[in-house]
Write an enzyme that holds these catalytic residues in place. Structure first.
Site, PDB file in Angstrom:
ATOM      1  N   ASN A   9       0.862  -1.187   0.000  1.00 29.38           N
ATOM      2  CA  ASN A   9       0.000   0.000   0.000  1.00 29.38           C
ATOM      3  C   ASN A   9       0.896   1.234   0.000  1.00 29.38           C
ATOM      4  O   ASN A   9       1.483   1.580   1.025  1.00 29.38           O
ATOM      5  CB  ASN A   9      -0.897  -0.029   1.254  1.00 29.38           C
ATOM      6  CG  ASN A   9      -1.754   1.219   1.380  1.00 29.38           C
ATOM      7  OD1 ASN A   9      -1.819   2.039   0.454  1.00 29.38           O
ATOM      8  ND2 ASN A   9      -2.409   1.384   2.516  1.00 29.38           N
ATOM      9  N   TRP A  10       0.999   1.866  -1.158  1.00 27.93           N
ATOM     10  CA  TRP A  10       1.914   3.003  -1.292  1.00 27.93           C
ATOM     11  C   TRP A  10       1.373   4.255  -0.600  1.00 27.93           C
ATOM     12  O   TRP A  10       2.081   5.232  -0.461  1.00 27.93           O
ATOM     13  CB  TRP A  10       2.164   3.316  -2.763  1.00 27.93           C
ATOM     14  CG  TRP A  10       2.830   2.230  -3.555  1.00 27.93           C
ATOM     15  CD1 TRP A  10       3.236   0.999  -3.092  1.00 27.93           C
ATOM     16  CD2 TRP A  10       3.176   2.265  -4.946  1.00 27.93           C
ATOM     17  NE1 TRP A  10       3.804   0.276  -4.113  1.00 27.93           N
ATOM     18  CE2 TRP A  10       3.783   1.023  -5.259  1.00 27.93           C
ATOM     19  CE3 TRP A  10       3.031   3.215  -5.958  1.00 27.93           C
ATOM     20  CZ2 TRP A  10       4.241   0.727  -6.545  1.00 27.93           C
ATOM     21  CZ3 TRP A  10       3.486   2.910  -7.244  1.00 27.93           C
ATOM     22  CH2 TRP A  10       4.082   1.681  -7.526  1.00 27.93           C
ATOM     23  N   LYS A  11       0.115   4.250  -0.224  1.00 26.96           N
ATOM     24  CA  LYS A  11      -0.532   5.437   0.357  1.00 26.96           C
ATOM     25  C   LYS A  11      -0.261   6.649  -0.557  1.00 26.96           C
ATOM     26  O   LYS A  11      -0.223   6.485  -1.766  1.00 26.96           O
ATOM     27  CB  LYS A  11      -0.041   5.641   1.790  1.00 26.96           C
ATOM     28  CG  LYS A  11      -0.181   4.362   2.628  1.00 26.96           C
ATOM     29  CD  LYS A  11       0.072   4.546   4.091  1.00 26.96           C
ATOM     30  CE  LYS A  11      -0.126   3.218   4.818  1.00 26.96           C
ATOM     31  NZ  LYS A  11       0.046   3.294   6.254  1.00 26.96           N
ATOM     32  N   HIS A  96      -9.373   1.222   5.313  1.00 29.69           N
ATOM     33  CA  HIS A  96      -8.084   1.459   5.971  1.00 29.69           C
ATOM     34  C   HIS A  96      -8.282   2.432   7.130  1.00 29.69           C
ATOM     35  O   HIS A  96      -9.080   3.369   7.036  1.00 29.69           O
ATOM     36  CB  HIS A  96      -7.075   2.021   4.958  1.00 29.69           C
ATOM     37  CG  HIS A  96      -5.679   1.982   5.483  1.00 29.69           C
ATOM     38  ND1 HIS A  96      -5.209   2.900   6.388  1.00 29.69           N
ATOM     39  CD2 HIS A  96      -4.665   1.106   5.268  1.00 29.69           C
ATOM     40  CE1 HIS A  96      -3.956   2.593   6.700  1.00 29.69           C
ATOM     41  NE2 HIS A  96      -3.595   1.505   6.028  1.00 29.69           N
ATOM     42  N   GLU A  98      -6.602   4.830   8.132  1.00 29.51           N
ATOM     43  CA  GLU A  98      -6.374   6.252   7.789  1.00 29.51           C
ATOM     44  C   GLU A  98      -7.611   6.852   7.134  1.00 29.51           C
ATOM     45  O   GLU A  98      -7.926   8.024   7.332  1.00 29.51           O
ATOM     46  CB  GLU A  98      -5.139   6.369   6.874  1.00 29.51           C
ATOM     47  CG  GLU A  98      -3.857   6.128   7.657  1.00 29.51           C
ATOM     48  CD  GLU A  98      -2.717   5.513   6.857  1.00 29.51           C
ATOM     49  OE1 GLU A  98      -2.768   5.532   5.614  1.00 29.51           O
ATOM     50  OE2 GLU A  98      -1.775   4.993   7.503  1.00 29.51           O
ATOM     51  N   GLU A 168      -5.113  -4.698  10.841  1.00 31.52           N
ATOM     52  CA  GLU A 168      -4.090  -3.669  11.028  1.00 31.52           C
ATOM     53  C   GLU A 168      -4.333  -2.937  12.348  1.00 31.52           C
ATOM     54  O   GLU A 168      -5.158  -2.015  12.402  1.00 31.52           O
ATOM     55  CB  GLU A 168      -4.139  -2.654   9.881  1.00 31.52           C
ATOM     56  CG  GLU A 168      -3.799  -3.226   8.526  1.00 31.52           C
ATOM     57  CD  GLU A 168      -3.196  -2.166   7.606  1.00 31.52           C
ATOM     58  OE1 GLU A 168      -2.114  -2.409   7.080  1.00 31.52           O
ATOM     59  OE2 GLU A 168      -3.794  -1.090   7.436  1.00 31.52           O
ATOM     60  N   GLY A 174       2.881   2.440  10.868  1.00 29.16           N
ATOM     61  CA  GLY A 174       3.845   3.525  10.687  1.00 29.16           C
ATOM     62  C   GLY A 174       4.574   3.916  11.956  1.00 29.16           C
ATOM     63  O   GLY A 174       5.236   4.953  11.995  1.00 29.16           O
ATOM     64  N   SER A 214       3.779  -1.938  10.496  1.00 27.11           N
ATOM     65  CA  SER A 214       5.233  -2.033  10.703  1.00 27.11           C
ATOM     66  C   SER A 214       5.791  -3.425  10.398  1.00 27.11           C
ATOM     67  O   SER A 214       6.736  -3.885  11.040  1.00 27.11           O
ATOM     68  CB  SER A 214       5.608  -1.599  12.131  1.00 27.11           C
ATOM     69  OG  SER A 214       5.260  -0.240  12.323  1.00 27.11           O
ATOM     70  N   GLY A 235       2.991  -1.039   4.337  1.00 31.33           N
ATOM     71  CA  GLY A 235       3.069   0.381   3.998  1.00 31.33           C
ATOM     72  C   GLY A 235       4.510   0.765   3.681  1.00 31.33           C
ATOM     73  O   GLY A 235       5.013   0.497   2.587  1.00 31.33           O
ATOM     74  N   GLY A 236       5.180   1.370   4.653  1.00 33.31           N
ATOM     75  CA  GLY A 236       6.538   1.910   4.452  1.00 33.31           C
ATOM     76  C   GLY A 236       7.494   0.961   3.742  1.00 33.31           C
ATOM     77  O   GLY A 236       8.187   1.370   2.801  1.00 33.31           O
TER      78      GLY A 236
HETATM   79  P1  13P Z   1       3.269   0.483   7.739  1.00 32.95           P
HETATM   80  O1  13P Z   1       3.750  -0.814   7.139  1.00 32.95           O
HETATM   81  O2  13P Z   1       4.006   1.680   7.203  1.00 32.95           O
HETATM   82  O3  13P Z   1       3.209   0.433   9.218  1.00 32.95           O
HETATM   83  O4  13P Z   1       1.765   0.686   7.226  1.00 32.95           O
HETATM   84  C1  13P Z   1       0.881  -0.351   7.343  1.00 32.95           C
HETATM   85  C2  13P Z   1      -0.337  -0.003   6.579  1.00 32.95           C
HETATM   86  O5  13P Z   1      -1.086   0.872   6.984  1.00 32.95           O
HETATM   87  C3  13P Z   1      -0.582  -0.714   5.326  1.00 32.95           C
HETATM   88  O6  13P Z   1      -1.860  -0.438   4.855  1.00 32.95           O
END
Ligand code: 13P
Length: 251
Positions: A9-11, A96, A98, A168, A174, A214, A235-236
């Protein structure tokens, strides 16, 4: 048999050139016969391009990060499930944390998105998870069950086959703080039990449940070794080809 899946997920990260380079690198590093479905979830802007880059590989797929809860019409700036489907994209991520937190998405609105996605042949990576407060006050199991009940448990058995669940925990997203593999497994087992109660054991056993928060090349192997963890929503660490590939190879 349920599938192992790793989703990047590149956000709201990476420009077009950076995204293309990342996908090229991952394609060159990853073996496409290792039985892990790899899903890229870029910005809507590059979804078409990335999807085309993956078109020759059955195990490489794409996902939008969201879709509108409206079907079509005068909703400036929105993207519909029908539009995403017209690119031959396989999945959309929905719910998600967010989006729930910053864009006030509710379980009821997510139910509408779930229905529209399925109507337009998109499979769904449905996110659930608790805040730190909720975990500390012990309401996290009920909270997650409620998220599922109010947004996806109205589906028929046949429809539910199009759902992948992503657990999640918000406190792990993050933050560099990962849920321990035992904490994650406990929730994944719980989610599978709840799906068994609602549908049946066969459906629960065939539902892929991914962990996100993470997840990185160092902890992925331990997480993915658990019986009920079928992959990750990353994510990251998905923004770097080497890290993402190491996670993909962690099964
Ligand atoms: P991180 O891997 O950056 O913690 O993000 C997880 C995430 O929200 C994937 O959708």
């Amino acid at each position: 048999m349920r599938k192992n899946i790793v989703v990047g997920n590149w956000k709201m990260n990476l420009n077009r050139e950076e995204g293309i380079k990342l996908v090229e690198e991952v394609i060159s590093l990853v073996s496409t016969d290792n039985n892990v479905e790899v899903v890229f979830s870029p910005s809507f802007l590059y979804l078409h391009k990335v999807n085309k880059m993956c078109a020759n590989y059955n195990l490489l797929q794409t996902a939008s990060q969201n879709i509108s809860h409206n079907e079509r019409g005068a909703f400036t700036g929105e993207v519909s499930s029908q539009m995403v489907n017209s690119l031959n994209v396989k999945y959309t991520i929905l719910g998600h944390s967010e989006r729930r937190e910053y864009f006030n998405e509710t379980n009821i609105e997510l139910k509408q998105k779930v229905d529209l996605s399925l109507k337009n042949n998109l499979e769904i990576i449905f996110c659930c998870g608790e805040s730190l407060n909720q975990r500390e006050s012990g309401v996290h199991f009920d909270w997650i069950k409620q998220q599922l009940t109010e947004s996806v448990f109205h589906l028929t058995e046949k429809e539910f086959e199009k759902i992948v669940i992503a657990y999640e925990p918000i406190w792990a997203i993050g933050t560099g703080v990962t849920a321990s593999s035992d904490q994650a497994e406990e929730i994944h087992q719980f989610v599978r039990n709840v799906i068994t109660e609602k549908y049946n054991e066969n459906i629960a056993e065939n539902t892929s449940i991914l962990y996100g928060g993470s997840c990185n090349p160092t902890n992925a192997k331990e997480l993915f070794s658990k019986k009920n963890i079928d992959g990750g929503l990353i994510g990251g660490a998905s923004l770097n080809a080497e890290n993402f590939t190491r996670i993909i190879k962690s099964f």
